[in-house]
Design a protein around this motif. Structure first.
Motif, PDB file in Angstrom:
ATOM      1  N   GLN A  31       2.404  63.681  -6.928  1.00 38.14           N
ATOM      2  CA  GLN A  31       1.728  63.664  -8.223  1.00 38.14           C
ATOM      3  C   GLN A  31       0.918  64.940  -8.380  1.00 38.14           C
ATOM      4  N   ILE A  32       1.014  65.552  -9.558  1.00 38.58           N
ATOM      5  CA  ILE A  32       0.135  66.670  -9.864  1.00 38.58           C
ATOM      6  C   ILE A  32      -0.538  66.397 -11.202  1.00 38.58           C
ATOM      7  N   SER A  33      -1.681  67.013 -11.375  1.00 37.11           N
ATOM      8  CA  SER A  33      -2.452  66.878 -12.601  1.00 37.11           C
ATOM      9  C   SER A  33      -2.860  68.268 -13.056  1.00 37.11           C
ATOM     10  N   VAL A  34      -2.692  68.539 -14.343  1.00 40.97           N
ATOM     11  CA  VAL A  34      -3.091  69.815 -14.934  1.00 40.97           C
ATOM     12  C   VAL A  34      -4.090  69.525 -16.039  1.00 40.97           C
ATOM     13  N   ARG A  35      -5.226  70.222 -16.002  1.00 47.83           N
ATOM     14  CA  ARG A  35      -6.255  70.008 -17.034  1.00 47.83           C
ATOM     15  C   ARG A  35      -6.823  71.352 -17.462  1.00 47.83           C
ATOM     16  N   PHE A  36      -6.730  71.624 -18.767  1.00 48.14           N
ATOM     17  CA  PHE A  36      -7.386  72.801 -19.338  1.00 48.14           C
ATOM     18  C   PHE A  36      -8.841  72.445 -19.579  1.00 48.14           C
ATOM     19  N   LEU A  37      -9.751  73.357 -19.260  1.00 49.98           N
ATOM     20  CA  LEU A  37     -11.178  73.067 -19.324  1.00 49.98           C
ATOM     21  C   LEU A  37     -11.806  73.425 -20.661  1.00 49.98           C
ATOM     22  N   GLN A  38     -11.008  73.943 -21.606  1.00 49.10           N
ATOM     23  CA  GLN A  38     -11.488  74.202 -22.963  1.00 49.10           C
ATOM     24  C   GLN A  38     -10.280  74.216 -23.891  1.00 49.10           C
ATOM     25  N   ALA A  39     -10.548  74.386 -25.189  1.00 46.71           N
ATOM     26  CA  ALA A  39      -9.455  74.452 -26.162  1.00 46.71           C
ATOM     27  C   ALA A  39      -8.536  75.622 -25.808  1.00 46.71           C
ATOM     28  N   ILE A  40      -7.255  75.412 -25.995  1.00 49.52           N
ATOM     29  CA  ILE A  40      -6.265  76.434 -25.638  1.00 49.52           C
ATOM     30  C   ILE A  40      -6.103  77.398 -26.809  1.00 49.52           C
ATOM     31  N   GLU A  41      -6.495  78.641 -26.591  1.00 48.39           N
ATOM     32  CA  GLU A  41      -6.436  79.683 -27.617  1.00 48.39           C
ATOM     33  C   GLU A  41      -5.790  80.934 -27.040  1.00 48.39           C
ATOM     34  N   VAL A  42      -5.159  81.736 -27.907  1.00 48.97           N
ATOM     35  CA  VAL A  42      -4.634  83.025 -27.458  1.00 48.97           C
ATOM     36  C   VAL A  42      -5.779  84.029 -27.398  1.00 48.97           C
ATOM     37  N   GLU A  43      -5.581  85.060 -26.622  1.00 43.44           N
ATOM     38  CA  GLU A  43      -6.542  86.146 -26.451  1.00 43.44           C
ATOM     39  C   GLU A  43      -7.917  85.678 -25.969  1.00 43.44           C
ATOM     40  N   PRO A 101       2.536  83.075 -35.290  1.00 43.06           N
ATOM     41  CA  PRO A 101       1.221  82.420 -35.238  1.00 43.06           C
ATOM     42  C   PRO A 101       1.229  81.094 -34.475  1.00 43.06           C
ATOM     43  N   LYS A 102       2.340  80.357 -34.522  1.00 46.00           N
ATOM     44  CA  LYS A 102       2.445  79.078 -33.805  1.00 46.00           C
ATOM     45  C   LYS A 102       3.343  79.286 -32.596  1.00 46.00           C
ATOM     46  N   MET A 103       2.733  79.253 -31.425  1.00 45.55           N
ATOM     47  CA  MET A 103       3.483  79.481 -30.189  1.00 45.55           C
ATOM     48  C   MET A 103       3.583  78.204 -29.370  1.00 45.55           C
ATOM     49  N   LYS A 104       4.736  78.026 -28.770  1.00 45.84           N
ATOM     50  CA  LYS A 104       4.942  76.971 -27.787  1.00 45.84           C
ATOM     51  C   LYS A 104       5.020  77.649 -26.431  1.00 45.84           C
ATOM     52  N   TRP A 105       4.308  77.083 -25.466  1.00 48.72           N
ATOM     53  CA  TRP A 105       4.189  77.662 -24.142  1.00 48.72           C
ATOM     54  C   TRP A 105       4.612  76.654 -23.088  1.00 48.72           C
ATOM     55  N   SER A 126       0.834  74.165 -26.895  1.00 45.92           N
ATOM     56  CA  SER A 126       1.037  75.084 -28.019  1.00 45.92           C
ATOM     57  C   SER A 126      -0.287  75.680 -28.469  1.00 45.92           C
ATOM     58  N   THR A 127      -0.168  76.781 -29.213  1.00 40.88           N
ATOM     59  CA  THR A 127      -1.320  77.418 -29.834  1.00 40.88           C
ATOM     60  C   THR A 127      -0.982  77.701 -31.290  1.00 40.88           C
ATOM     61  N   ASP A 128      -2.004  77.743 -32.131  1.00 39.47           N
ATOM     62  CA  ASP A 128      -1.815  78.030 -33.550  1.00 39.47           C
ATOM     63  C   ASP A 128      -2.959  78.934 -34.007  1.00 39.47           C
ATOM     64  N   ARG A 129      -2.668  80.213 -34.213  1.00 41.85           N
ATOM     65  CA  ARG A 129      -3.707  81.161 -34.630  1.00 41.85           C
ATOM     66  C   ARG A 129      -4.238  80.859 -36.022  1.00 41.85           C
ATOM     67  N   ASN A 130      -3.490  80.136 -36.850  1.00 41.14           N
ATOM     68  CA  ASN A 130      -3.921  79.830 -38.209  1.00 41.14           C
ATOM     69  C   ASN A 130      -4.822  78.598 -38.274  1.00 41.14           C
ATOM     70  N   LYS A 131      -4.896  77.867 -37.180  1.00 41.66           N
ATOM     71  CA  LYS A 131      -5.700  76.646 -37.143  1.00 41.66           C
ATOM     72  C   LYS A 131      -7.179  76.995 -37.153  1.00 41.66           C
TER      73      LYS A 131
END
Length: 133
Positions: A31-43, A101-105, A126-131
């Motif tokens: 089992q693995i767990s992945v957690r981002f510690l803040q909102a996912i944004e580009v740059e 502007p809308k990227m899937k990663w 995903s990220t959305d620069r227009n959001k």
């Protein structure tokens, strides 16, 4: 009062980051767990934690674009915390911006256990620069 854990463990090697910025994967008793510690944004520098069983090591990890080729972006492990059951990699990455502007990663985490078995895990987000924040 009933309480249900909102984190679903996916019995697969692939999952999508949910609203809690986290996903858990289970395959072949690993089992693995992945957690981002803040909102996912580009740059922006993104901090994340990746937890694996204590007998498992992360061999490689990187992020790549799904809907547009962006090459491989390194995920750097800054430190590792370990107890009897879990090893947690404290890591960071930086997502570049592009014309889309809308990227899937996809985050790819390659692990190796004490028996030498290698596995690859896939975390989609995903990220959305227009959001608007």
């Amino acid at each position: 009062m009933n309480y249900t854990d909102p984190i679903t463990v996916n019995a697969t090697k692939q999952c999508d980051i949910d609203l809690t910025q986290q996903c858990k994967l289970l395959q072949d008793n690993q089992q693995i767990s992945v957690r981002f510690l803040q909102a996912i944004e580009v740059e922006e520098e993104l901090l994340l934690s990746i937890a694996v069983p204590s007998s498992t090591n992360i061999h490689q990890m990187w992020v790549q674009g799904v809907n547009m080729y962006m090459g491989k972006t390194a995920v750097l492990a800054d430190s590792i915390d370990q107890d009897d059951e879990t090893k947690t990699y404290n890591a960071r990455l930086f997502l570049g911006a592009c014309s889309e502007p809308k990227m899937k990663w996809q985050l790819i985490v390659q692990t190796i256990d004490e028996a030498g078995k290698e596995q690859s895990w896939f975390v989609n987000f995903s990220t959305d620069r227009n959001k608007k924040s």
